[in-house]
Design a protein around this motif. Structure first.
Motif, short mmCIF file in Angstrom:
data_model
loop_
_atom_site.label_atom_id
_atom_site.label_comp_id
_atom_site.label_asym_id
_atom_site.label_seq_id
_atom_site.Cartn_x
_atom_site.Cartn_y
_atom_site.Cartn_z
N UNK A 465 0.82 -1.09 -0.03
CA UNK A 465 -0.03 -0.07 -0.15
C UNK A 465 0.81 1.23 0.01
N UNK A 466 2.06 1.18 0.70
CA UNK A 466 3.06 2.44 0.73
C UNK A 466 3.47 2.64 -0.81
N UNK A 467 3.78 1.45 -1.36
CA UNK A 467 4.14 1.43 -2.68
C UNK A 467 3.30 2.03 -3.53
N UNK A 468 2.01 1.70 -3.61
CA UNK A 468 0.88 2.25 -4.12
C UNK A 468 0.73 3.70 -4.08
N UNK A 469 0.81 4.19 -2.70
CA UNK A 469 0.51 5.56 -2.60
C UNK A 469 1.64 6.49 -2.94
N UNK A 470 2.93 5.89 -3.00
CA UNK A 470 4.06 6.67 -3.52
C UNK A 470 3.76 6.68 -5.07
N UNK A 471 3.47 5.73 -5.63
CA UNK A 471 3.37 5.74 -6.96
C UNK A 471 2.13 6.58 -7.57
N UNK A 472 0.93 6.52 -6.71
CA UNK A 472 -0.26 7.62 -7.13
C UNK A 472 0.45 9.01 -7.07
N UNK A 473 1.01 9.41 -5.83
CA UNK A 473 1.46 10.64 -5.77
C UNK A 473 2.37 10.91 -6.75
N UNK A 474 3.40 10.16 -7.30
CA UNK A 474 4.33 10.64 -8.38
C UNK A 474 3.78 10.79 -9.65
N UNK A 475 2.68 10.02 -9.77
CA UNK A 475 2.03 10.20 -11.23
C UNK A 475 0.68 10.87 -11.10
N UNK A 476 0.19 11.29 -10.04
CA UNK A 476 -0.86 12.24 -9.87
C UNK A 476 -0.71 13.12 -8.77
N UNK A 477 0.34 14.14 -8.81
CA UNK A 477 0.80 15.00 -7.69
C UNK A 477 -0.36 15.73 -7.17
N UNK A 478 -0.65 15.74 -5.92
CA UNK A 478 -1.68 16.47 -5.36
C UNK A 478 -2.91 15.92 -5.71
N UNK A 479 -3.11 14.80 -6.35
CA UNK A 479 -4.29 14.08 -6.62
C UNK A 479 -4.93 14.59 -8.11
N UNK A 480 -3.81 15.25 -8.88
CA UNK A 480 -4.42 15.61 -10.17
C UNK A 480 -3.45 15.19 -11.22
N UNK A 481 -3.72 15.40 -12.64
CA UNK A 481 -2.85 15.03 -13.58
C UNK A 481 -1.48 15.87 -13.57
N UNK A 482 -0.45 15.10 -13.81
CA UNK A 482 1.12 15.43 -13.89
C UNK A 482 0.75 16.99 -14.63
N UNK A 483 0.11 16.92 -15.86
CA UNK A 483 0.23 17.94 -16.71
C UNK A 483 -0.21 19.27 -16.16
N UNK A 484 -1.02 19.06 -15.03
CA UNK A 484 -1.47 20.34 -14.56
C UNK A 484 -0.60 21.06 -13.34
N UNK A 485 0.28 20.26 -13.05
CA UNK A 485 1.30 21.01 -12.00
C UNK A 485 2.77 20.79 -12.36
N UNK A 486 3.13 19.66 -13.11
CA UNK A 486 4.75 19.27 -13.11
C UNK A 486 5.29 20.36 -14.36
N UNK A 487 6.37 20.75 -14.49
CA UNK A 487 7.10 21.42 -15.33
C UNK A 487 7.96 20.56 -16.56
N UNK A 488 8.24 20.96 -17.59
CA UNK A 488 8.75 20.40 -18.65
C UNK A 488 10.20 19.76 -17.94
N UNK A 489 10.98 20.83 -17.19
CA UNK A 489 12.11 20.56 -16.76
C UNK A 489 12.23 19.26 -15.94
#
Length: 519
Positions: A465-489
């Motif tokens: 479950x910890x692995x799952x939580x870490x994976x979800x946060x990495x792929x969906x930071x803050x519970x949203x799509x990467x594209x709405x928060x992460x920068x190209x760099x």
């Protein structure tokens, strides 16, 4: 790189308006002209060819705006020249001047425009197609563009400047540049060498996408604004756009949420350090938050002599864009598609062809570490969009042969109680209530027991479950799509081929969500 595609509806991240539009639901047909299918571009070409476009002026302004660059990519120079020809058309996207390009969807928009032109150039070889980035240089909401997220940390440009952000000097940005964890020459050189945010953003987009022929246009230009004079005059005196948009918005709101609100006057007053709303008060026109007041004659004269002082808001900016460009399609995010659907009557009023409205590509990028974690958890790419609680049950079910649910046991006990009820009733009907109470008591006990089993299992699989939580946060930071928060760099730093991989993976006319996974 592995590529997976899934329906936008399967992600749970898009509105019903978007999913209905992509499904070509008939109830949305009144709000747009042509659906962006490849075969429909032929008719759009024919319609746009009839629209008056000052191509000579457009080319001259672009050449002027690109003059500050030390070197212009050959394909960009070629595309600017091609825009002077009657068989050349554009596919446009627009965005604010977010520093360091802001969230990833800025990049996704541009790549969608580039790829659309590539497809059109192959399908309609008698025409030329140029990808255009319409720069929202007149936008004055500095708080929306003055920051970006890099490796989970927020970086902010602090400035006391006011007005249209494109006119902001970048001279007070060095403090931010020194905070960056790694060298970013494409960006730092642009901000250090250019005079304002408009020129710096053009330099950055040219460095990233110039080789693919992207042309960036700044509409904050006196000569281009001339085309809007009739619209400004009618807007000031008749409030036409407000009436039209209000009517269609009410119809749209019967089934969907309207994205933007129209005002009686959909222009701002623009000068060196401010962009403020124009409102009518009796027989006068006032610029909010200033002492400026005009009579009708004075403001109409100003519109005729200095059109650059009038800046269209979200309602009329699309119309301005389509009056300037030989444009076929506009590419935007979900919110943009929504508000474009509020504008069709405005285009009809002014006799300007309404462009095809395209949803930009969206993506989920899974790096190698996250890919390994996904495989260990035995999840499919499309599983990643499910709620965490659902995935927990899915993961634990993989290790429990009979699962964690007591559903079967509950059914068996219910069957036993049914037989007991029948027996009791045959002996003494008053015993039915006693049996029912015992049945409910037993059911409640099983519910409690089931929860305890699940809780115990949760502890047992805490690592998973910890692995799952870490994976979800990495792929969906803050519970949203990467594209709405992460920068190209955050991606290019470790993957120099990131942009090229996006170009190869995105199909702008496929209307599918893209998942890219490193191997």
């Amino acid at each position: 790189m592995k590529i997976f595609k899934t329906d936008y509806s399967a992600t749970g991240a898009f509105s019903s308006l978007i999913t209905d539009y992509l499904a070509q639901n008939p109830k949305l047909q009144p709000f747009y002209n042509r659906f962006p299918a490849l075969e429909n571009f032929g008719e759009q070409l024919q319609e746009k060819q009839q629209a008056p476009i000052n191509r000579e002026l457009l080319c001259r302004v672009l050449q002027e705006q690109y003059a500050h660059l030390a070197e212009v990519q050959p394909l960009v120079e070629q595309n600017i020249k091609l825009l002077g020809q009657p068989n050349t058309f554009t596919v446009t996207t627009g965005h604010q001047l977010n520093i360091f390009t802001g969230p990833l969807y800025f990049v996704y928009k541009i790549i969608s425009a580039i790829n659309t032109c590539r497809v059109l150039n192959k399908t309609y070889p008698d025409y030329n197609f140029v990808p255009v980035y319409w720069m929202a240089t007149e936008d004055h909401d500095f708080a929306e563009v003055n920051h970006f997220n890099l490796f989970g940390k927020k970086y902010t440009w602090e400035s006391n400047q006011t007005g249209a952000v494109g006119r902001f000097s970048t001279s007070d940005m060095p403090g931010l540049l020194t905070e960056l964890p790694e060298a970013c020459p494409t960006f730092t050189e642009a901000y250090q060498q250019c005079h304002n945010l408009t020129d710096a953003t053009r330099a950055i987009t040219h460095a990233l996408f110039g080789q693919y022929g992207l042309v960036s246009l700044d509409g904050d230009h006196p000569a281009l604004k001339q085309v809007m004079q009739p619209v400004v005059q009618e807007e000031l005196t008749q409030h036409t756009a407000h009436q039209l948009v209000t009517e269609v918005s009410e119809k749209l709101a019967e089934q969907y949420k309207a994205q933007v609100m129209s005002r009686e006057i959909n222009f701002f007053y623009l000068d060196a350090s401010r962009r403020e709303r124009i409102v009518r008060e009796g027989d006068s026109y006032k610029v909010l938050n200033t002492d400026l007041v005009f009579s009708e004659a004075e403001i109409l004269r100003l519109a005729a002599e200095e059109p650059e002082k009038f800046s269209p808001n979200v309602i009329l900016r699309p119309l301005y864009q389509e009056m300037v460009l030989p444009n076929l399609a506009y590419i935007g995010g979900g919110a943009e598609v929504n508000y474009w659907f509020q504008l069709k009557p405005v285009f009809e009023k002014y006799g300007v062809p309404y462009p095809m409205v395209m949803l930009r590509n969206s993506a989920l990028y899974i790096n190698k570490a996250s890919a390994n974690r996904r495989h260990k958890l035995n999840l499919q790419p499309e599983d990643l969009f499910k709620e965490t609680n659902v995935l927990k049950k899915q993961i634990t079910a993989q290790f429990e042969q009979d699962g964690l649910s007591l559903t079967e046991e509950k059914a068996q006990i219910e069957s036993v109680f049914q037989r007991i009820t029948q027996l009791a009733a045959s002996i003494d009907p008053t015993l039915e209530k006693t049996v029912a109470a015992e049945r409910q008591k037993t059911h409640n006990a099983l519910e409690v027991l089931e929860k305890k089993i699940i809780k115990a299992n949760d502890t047992k699989y805490e690592t998973h479950f910890n692995q799952l939580s870490n994976l979800k946060e990495k792929l969906f930071p803050g519970g949203t799509l990467q594209e709405r928060t992460d920068n190209i760099l955050s991606y290019c730093t470790n993957n120099p081929d990131f942009i090229q991989q996006l170009l190869e993976a995105f199909d702008p006319l496929e209307n599918k969500f893209t998942i890219l996974e490193e191997e």
